[in-house]
Write a protein that holds these residues in place. Sequence first.
Motif, PDB file in Angstrom:
ATOM      1  N   LYS A  20      26.282  41.675  -4.177  1.00 32.03           N
ATOM      2  CA  LYS A  20      26.522  43.137  -5.107  1.00 32.03           C
ATOM      3  C   LYS A  20      25.093  43.518  -4.809  1.00 32.03           C
ATOM      4  CE  LYS A  20      28.407  41.796  -9.179  1.00 32.03           C
ATOM      5  NZ  LYS A  20      29.693  42.055  -9.020  1.00 32.03           N
ATOM      6  N   ALA A  21      25.126  43.682  -3.289  1.00 33.79           N
ATOM      7  CA  ALA A  21      23.823  44.997  -2.638  1.00 33.79           C
ATOM      8  C   ALA A  21      23.848  46.319  -3.607  1.00 33.79           C
ATOM      9  CB  ALA A  21      23.507  44.600  -1.225  1.00 33.79           C
ATOM     10  N   LEU A  22      22.644  47.026  -3.773  1.00 32.95           N
ATOM     11  CA  LEU A  22      23.039  48.672  -3.698  1.00 32.95           C
ATOM     12  C   LEU A  22      22.907  49.326  -2.550  1.00 32.95           C
ATOM     13  CD1 LEU A  22      20.441  47.871  -6.629  1.00 32.95           C
ATOM     14  CD2 LEU A  22      22.774  48.578  -6.968  1.00 32.95           C
ATOM     15  N   ARG A  47      24.142  51.870  -1.053  1.00 32.78           N
ATOM     16  CA  ARG A  47      23.185  53.350  -0.882  1.00 32.78           C
ATOM     17  C   ARG A  47      21.696  53.667  -1.357  1.00 32.78           C
ATOM     18  NH1 ARG A  47      27.342  57.582  -2.471  1.00 32.78           N
ATOM     19  NH2 ARG A  47      27.133  56.803  -4.056  1.00 32.78           N
ATOM     20  N   MET A  48      21.074  52.491  -1.593  1.00 31.73           N
ATOM     21  CA  MET A  48      20.012  52.443  -1.822  1.00 31.73           C
ATOM     22  C   MET A  48      19.133  51.705  -0.499  1.00 31.73           C
ATOM     23  SD  MET A  48      19.926  52.295  -5.586  1.00 31.73           S
ATOM     24  CE  MET A  48      18.197  52.425  -5.716  1.00 31.73           C
ATOM     25  N   THR A  49      17.839  51.715   0.104  1.00 34.47           N
ATOM     26  CA  THR A  49      17.087  50.706   0.615  1.00 34.47           C
ATOM     27  C   THR A  49      16.979  49.140   0.495  1.00 34.47           C
ATOM     28  OG1 THR A  49      15.351  51.500   0.208  1.00 34.47           O
ATOM     29  CG2 THR A  49      15.628  52.760   2.463  1.00 34.47           C
ATOM     30  N   ASP A  83      14.353  49.692  -1.602  1.00 36.55           N
ATOM     31  CA  ASP A  83      14.342  49.593  -2.647  1.00 36.55           C
ATOM     32  C   ASP A  83      14.955  49.154  -3.885  1.00 36.55           C
ATOM     33  OD1 ASP A  83      12.887  52.152  -3.382  1.00 36.55           O
ATOM     34  OD2 ASP A  83      14.620  53.500  -2.834  1.00 36.55           O
ATOM     35  N   LEU A  91      13.793  47.656  -7.999  1.00 35.18           N
ATOM     36  CA  LEU A  91      14.584  47.106  -8.789  1.00 35.18           C
ATOM     37  C   LEU A  91      14.189  46.427  -9.839  1.00 35.18           C
ATOM     38  CD1 LEU A  91      17.874  49.883  -8.047  1.00 35.18           C
ATOM     39  CD2 LEU A  91      16.234  50.353  -9.920  1.00 35.18           C
ATOM     40  N   TYR A 103      19.592  50.971   4.587  1.00 31.91           N
ATOM     41  CA  TYR A 103      20.660  50.893   3.557  1.00 31.91           C
ATOM     42  C   TYR A 103      21.372  49.650   3.760  1.00 31.91           C
ATOM     43  CZ  TYR A 103      20.018  56.217   2.714  1.00 31.91           C
ATOM     44  OH  TYR A 103      20.139  56.846   2.096  1.00 31.91           O
ATOM     45  N   GLY A 112      23.487  48.702   2.549  1.00 30.86           N
ATOM     46  CA  GLY A 112      24.856  48.594   2.476  1.00 30.86           C
ATOM     47  C   GLY A 112      25.248  47.954   3.709  1.00 30.86           C
TER      48      GLY A 112
END
Lengths: 331, 439, 427, 260, 398
Positions: free
Chosen positions: A132-134, A136-138, A141, A145, A191, A193
């Motif tokens: 579960k990569a976030l 649209r965040m680098t 980042d 988190l 990103y 993603g």
Amino acid sequence: MSEPTTTTPNGAATGSQDLADPAQRRALMADVVQEPGSSKPDPILTVDRIQRHFGGVTAVDVSHLEVQRGLITALIGPNGAGKTTFFNLITGFDRPASGKGAHWSFNGAKLDRTSAPKVAKAGMVRTFQLTKALSRMTVIDNMLLGAKDQSGESLAKAMFKPLWRDQEAAVLVKAEELLDRFKLLEKKDDYAGSLSGGQRKLLEMARALMTDPTMIMLDEPMAGVNPALTQSLLGHIQTLRDEGMTVLFVEHDMHVVQHISDWIVVMAEGRVVAEGPADTVMANPAVIDAYLGAHHDTDLGDDDLLSDEVISELHHEADEDEARRAREEGH
Amino acid sequence: MVGVLLGMLLAPLLALGLGAGAAHASVPTLCLAQAGQTACVSGTVGNRTNPVEGADVVLRDEAGTEVDSLTTAADGKYSFQVTEAGDYFLFIDPESLPDDVEIIPPAPRFQAEDGSIRVPVKLGRTTAPDLEVRSVDYDADGASFGEQIIQSVAQGLRLGLLLALASVGLSLIYGTTGLSSFSHAEQVTLGGMVAYGLINVGGLNLWLGIVLTTVICGATGYIQDRLMWQPLRRRGLGLTQMMIVTIGLALAAQYAFQFFVGASQQKVLVRTFDVVEIGPVRMTDMSFVAMGVALVAIGVVGFVLLRTRIGQATRAVSDNPALAAASGIDVDRIIRLVWIAATALAGLGGVFYALVVSNGIRWDTGMQILLLLFAAVTLGGLGTAFGAFVGAIIIGLVVELAGPLGAPGDLKYAVALVILILLLMVRPQGLLGRAVRVG
Amino acid sequence: GSEDSEPEATDNESSSESTDSAAPADDEFTNDECPNGSTSDDSFKAGGILPLTGNLAFLGPPEVAGVGMAVSDINAAGGVNGADACHQIEDSGDTTDLSISTASARKLIQDKASVVIGAASSSVSLNFVDRLTAAKITQVSPANTAVDLSGYSDFYFRTAPPDGIQGNALGSLISSDGFQKVAFIVFSDTYGTGLRDVVQETIEAGGGECTYGCKGDGDEFPAGQTTFSSEVSAATNSNPDAIVILAFDETKAIVPELASTGWDMSATYFSDGNTADFSEDFEAGTLTGAQGTIPGADAAQDFKDRLVAWNEYAFNDGLTDFAYAAESYDATILAALAAYKGGATDSVTVQKNFAAVSGATGGEECTSYADCTAMLDEGNEIRYVGPSGIGPIDEENDPSSAFVGIYTYNENNKNELTTTVEGQKQS
Amino acid sequence: MNTETTPSPAAVPGAGQTPVVEAKDLVAGYLPGVNILNGCSLTAYPGEMIGIIGPNGAGKSTLLKAMFGLVKVHSGTVHLGERDITNMAANQLVQMGVGFVPQSNNVFPSLSIQENLRMGLFLRPKKLRERLDAMWDLFPNLHDRKDRSAGALSGGERQSLAMARALMMEPSVLLLDEPSAGLSPVRQDETFIRTRQINKTGVCVVMVEQNARRCLQVCDRGYVLDQGRDAYTGGGRELANDPKVIELYLGTLAKEVGKE
Amino acid sequence: MNEFLGILDAVVGEAISPDTAAVAIAVIGLNIHFGFTGLLNIGQAGYMLLGAYGMAISITYDIPLALAVLIGLVVSVLFSLILGLPTLKLRGDYLAIVTISAAEIIRYTGRLAAFEDFTGGSQGIFGKNYQGPFMDLSFFGDGSFELLPLSYRDAGGGDVVRVLGLLVAIAAIVGIVIIGKRMKAADGEAPKIGTSATPKLILAALGVVLFLALFFSFPQSEPRTSVDGWWVRVVAWSLVGISCIIVFLLVRSPWGRLLRGIREDEEAMRSLGKNVFAIKMQALIIGGMFGALGGMVYVLTGSVQADSMGRQLTFFAYTALLLGGAATIFGPVLGSVLFFSARILVREMSGAYVPNSIMSNQQTEQFSYVVVGVALVLLVIFRPQGILGNKRELRFHV
Ligand SMILES: Nc1ncnc2c1ncn2[C@@H]1O[C@H](COP(=O)(O)OP(=O)(O)OP(=O)(O)O)[C@@H](O)[C@H]1O
Ligand SMILES: Nc1ncnc2c1ncn2[C@@H]1O[C@H](COP(=O)(O)OP(=O)(O)OP(=O)(O)O)[C@@H](O)[C@H]1O
Ligand SMILES: CC(C)C[C@H](N)C(=O)O
Ligand SMILES: [Mg+2]
Ligand SMILES: [Mg+2]
């Protein structure tokens, strides 16, 4: 970070041996009975009577399990044995069947009805098998988190940078260190993603480590990670263990399991079917039969292996338990 | 001075309205009160739909002196002009009434001892006495509660089925592409508009018109996908962006309708349909036809979705377009089919909606039901076509039943939405949606 | 502007025309749109904020034609104090997008209109009335009937009678038709509910009762609704003697629904919002016997003919609706007369003299712009009575009285005037 | 449509023959201006089994996707036999006998297992019965759950299903992206042997693997990819013992453990 | 020239109107919901309506302005709680339908005849019933204002001055946009702005120039108290500025990072020990408060009418947001200004240049909206990330 060695016999309550020493570790577990659900000298996680059914299928049915503090425990078992579901249950991402008296506690605290974030805050952090990569965040980042207890994450302080500037800087340093170790530093401003399958696994693991967990639960962390990197990461995990972290991980790569695990728990059909140190467990005929396969250590390049017998033999091994389950499901 | 002027002005009007002022009995339909000078007492024995002929009506003043009297003509009307304000008394001779009617006593404040009706008169006003004449077997109660409910259920099913035509398509589009198409409501309007053009303006046969409309609407789906959605998908435009595109389209379409058809409501067919009564249910024959057609159309779509590989392919595409392509599915073709089916269904729905539910089509007809469509789709579980069908039926029933069951009329849509919210709280994935696995 | 410019010649000429000719020729008309940049400094600028789009858009064409033809007539009579008259119609949109009317108001303020005719909907008027008032621009609405707008501001006038007048007439009509129990199908808008309240009061004062859609029941339907089966069943199930439909275009959806329940249409009543020609919309005979009221004297046929002709001339377009055309026409003429009387075309002058030219201060009656200016030139007080037939503007800037026409539908679903009553504003 | 799998004339693949698939100097990427593949080439001769290995993010998946028309190729060509299939749509390639198992997201979660397989045979619905039976034979664990939705499957079960889906069409060229990931050891072995078996029937297989030891054991030839280029190629066993490859990529874990 | 000036006036008038500012504030709130947190709230107009009602009704009950504004905000917070407690656990799409439904329910309730005493029912609350206290605060004096040689009233008079003023204004805007972009480019990442102080100073200076240019080119007849006067404008746009600053401070903080994390994957956030529900609730509340504030400003110049804050307005808000660029600081403001003034531009142009013989007034008007709709479609197609948005983000759909 490692705690001073205090020689409590069996280390029952405190468990404060120097677990960096393999001999000590072996000694610690030497007395533990090698059977499912055996009690450990200093369990960090204790699980009782936890069950989960999916429309007639019993995915998890664990009557008792203890995980020793400060060790690396591997959880292995055939596909569909319920390993991931077990992770989901104890980390609060799923709820066990009610009325079965399910009970589990972590580090002495009851966890039965605790939500996922609370479990994580308590120090038990997990990763996901399907990452579960976030997106649209680098990458950086994503990492930031992970850090726990950031004062800047409270709405009241968020608007005032001086209140969190220093902490942020510290977290950033730590994140970059980890990224470097996971070979992701180059990608830090990309990103998440855009990462490849393996890189996502790495990021997932690194992010979980950002939380400084007391116990980390990795769901097939090395699937898809290239062997050379796997090797260096295992070293890192061992260091963390040596610094006091408990690790519980699911893995199908037996080399990995053999290489780093201090203790192995085998699951099949939702139940814990065997426990013990690597060598014993992997020699267990039942485990070989249902899980490892007879050809585990043979070279598959040999065309003789392509005979139908071998295939059906392999087939049989893997399917035996599944066929049994199917029969059960039928009822 | 003003009065004179008024009189002058009134003259031509009076001539227009009052026509031939012949005998005393055939009084003007309305006595005209002039400010500060005269007042009128006028009314009808019986009422306009059931007038009583030959009733003797007498108007007396406070002193009991008769001011005037007359016998009603076929329209049952009477009218007296008086020149002074004050209380007057209207008396109807019961003997002159037919046997099957009776006078209901007036409200207490208008009752006088002798059975006449008190009429307070102000100058410059026309006052109608509180005279209530009813047939003796008059029943004050309307349809029984049960009958009302059954009728409402029937109407709810009708509304629901027609909403379903549109919402199933909306759900299909959402299901396959993930797009919440806000312009879908305009596709419904388009159906009505095209049918209006073909049938009302063009004079085409009704059935032919409906078929043609459906085809044309389907074609708009094809064209849209061809010219817009497919290229946008190719370029990887995000779903929210596409949603905004649909909002823009909806805006353009609404004003285009106004531009071409005008802003007022238009009839698809200038005809009053025959009313069919089945038990307590009373609806036009066309309503039954519409419900039948809707059921068949949805049935066909349902069959295709559930039983054919095309149907499964739509779900495959919605799950994972890249993998669908890797399985040999022509993703673009499937999506185009969905667009065609969805717009054709919406068009068909629009025609029947205009025919039997809204009795006409207007540029904003679709927009008015957009929220109901979304509610239906969500209620049933996003992306499940069958769910959208069930959702639409429920919404239709709720909207129609809200009134009879006691909700104030201006809240009937709100009630439907409240139900939606409540349901989602209990079952977040919608009625038929499936929960997904974590981890 | 100077007052003494060539009045005589034009006046005589046009007065004879507008009074005598029933079907004037096309070439009499002009369509004088304001040139860009013109202001009330150099011309009599009749601004309009009228529903060109949105859910009242069907009322746009007659209102625009009313204003446009008035301007045409004014110019034919020589303009206002020598200055030309022109119109600049902006869109009012509807209540769902108030930014449209806001922008229009802003534009007309910037362009310094002499008067703003509009809006149609009371709710839309409320949106910008403060703005116009602050900018000291006179607003005259040809269609607002909301009671609450009475005396709202010094700069707000209207030529439509407030709901009280029409409601009273409609209520009396129903009572005197012998109906005691009345159901209302009303749309939820200032106009619908305001009118309903008055009708209901009138009926109840006469001893009747309301069975459905009554004040406070919350049975009004939101504007723009398209399905009416539940309202119609509820109304008929309440077993009324008569049904009053207070709505706009929705009526076209309500009537067939009502017909399908077997309701007798001769016990159905409409109001100005929907007493229109439905011959194109329903099968012949559907509405036979239904009645409706429209405030304003009967807009005489030749007025309608002229409107149609003007619209044809200006926009190449037919005109079928006439609602509020006469009021728009009168609003424009009254404003022009006010400017004429005050000797200037700015809006404050219009505001100061508006009531006076309508006859609030007494005066002799005149019926056309040309006649009236002629009388003004003689220094007389005037009372302009135009096609809408409203009485003088009172201290609340409302018409003090107005005629209410009563119409009955024939077999062809066309409304025919049966009689006219004059209603007085109630206090 | 190439329906029958052509038995390869020669058991030993090699030069001189027309390659079945050939990617030449591929330059491809996801974002304009950022190339992931920088001139990558790959050739597979009839009946060959090719393994691709390389560090994470090297571009292995991208290479497969580029060959399969899922990533835009900026320059270079892909040939299937004689035919230029550069940038051809994936569904057309399926028709031409190419099968592909993606690395992730490789099942339709909301469809049942059986429906997933049905989708695999979308282009040839007539053979459904027959092929389904064949798949149930190969993957009995799937058969037992055939009406279960794929989204509920465990990681390994998914992987089996993904493989089965691709096999439904009886492809003549099979592109596999980490087919063994997430499988239990015995299933991994089974997968490799099975793939080898399929390969023996003449199907040309190109597989990306992280289980390099196994992969290089079964493959005829291997490619090592690094930073979007094919850094090394050679016979499977050669590569497995090449010290550079070991250092860069294979690591020594398997060996160490083996020694223990 | 005259024509052009007229159109320009109308367009700029719309661009700087308080209504545009009001919508911009609401869109800023929406940006917190949708842009940063990924909460698909399609009921922003409902928040606006609540805020407007809260303030206007309070004032009609003689509650002081400051308190009334507070009440409006508190009402919106309560609404967020009521809406959020049950629904924030739902999947995104469902939240959308719940929020739009809730907003519609508010609208229906607001126009309910039963509440006529409070809300004015379908007629709404008259502006003059609640605008007083706000207008009384104006310190614009009698409206004449002088800045060295420029006097407010004079400058507005001459066409040349106005054209010059507008040109300066346009130049200032272009400057701001360019510098903004540079700073962002230099910065690499989305919402962080400028590290060195110079560009910030230049930005501020340009802002002041812009304001003065507009001020002197836009004379108001009643600058002090009119609903269209400078007092309302200045307050409205100051609020926009303050909102932007608040949002900027919030989203660059770790808290803002949480929001974006939630937008991407809630499960992942939960696994990291973040209380997703609480954070979403915070975002909902804050965005809703901006919505309510926007609603209050929106009605300062008109009247409170339920129908004016319906779905349409929410759609416009979304349009403005995506036009300007979601998840950016200035995107909402730029988007609102552009969307509303572009609408006017199209209207005016077609009004001015399409002769009556081709289309009547009415048709021109309708036609211009068709153009607006189509233009919107084209804009999204050709610049999907919005004007300030980050194209890279678009590549990865969640
Ligand atoms: N949400 C669900 N709905 C239905 N069945 C489920 C669900 N989640 C898991 N299962 C079933 O429960 C069983 C256990 O699944 P789980 O994912 O825990 O296996 P696992 O041990 O992690 O296997 P693997 O090694 O393949 O990842 C599987 O048969 C799976 O199909
Ligand atoms: N959708 C995407 N958009 C942009 N960049 C991408 C995308 N997918 C992958 N990349 C980038 O392309 C590079 C190669 O990715 P690819 O998936 O081909 O690697 P891989 O060799 O398959 O690695 P792994 O063994 O981890 O699966 C990576 O650096 C990755 O960051
Ligand atoms: C156009 C009209 C009928 C408007 C209505 N009279 C109102 O005041 O709202
Ligand atoms: Mg698993
Ligand atoms: Mg890969």
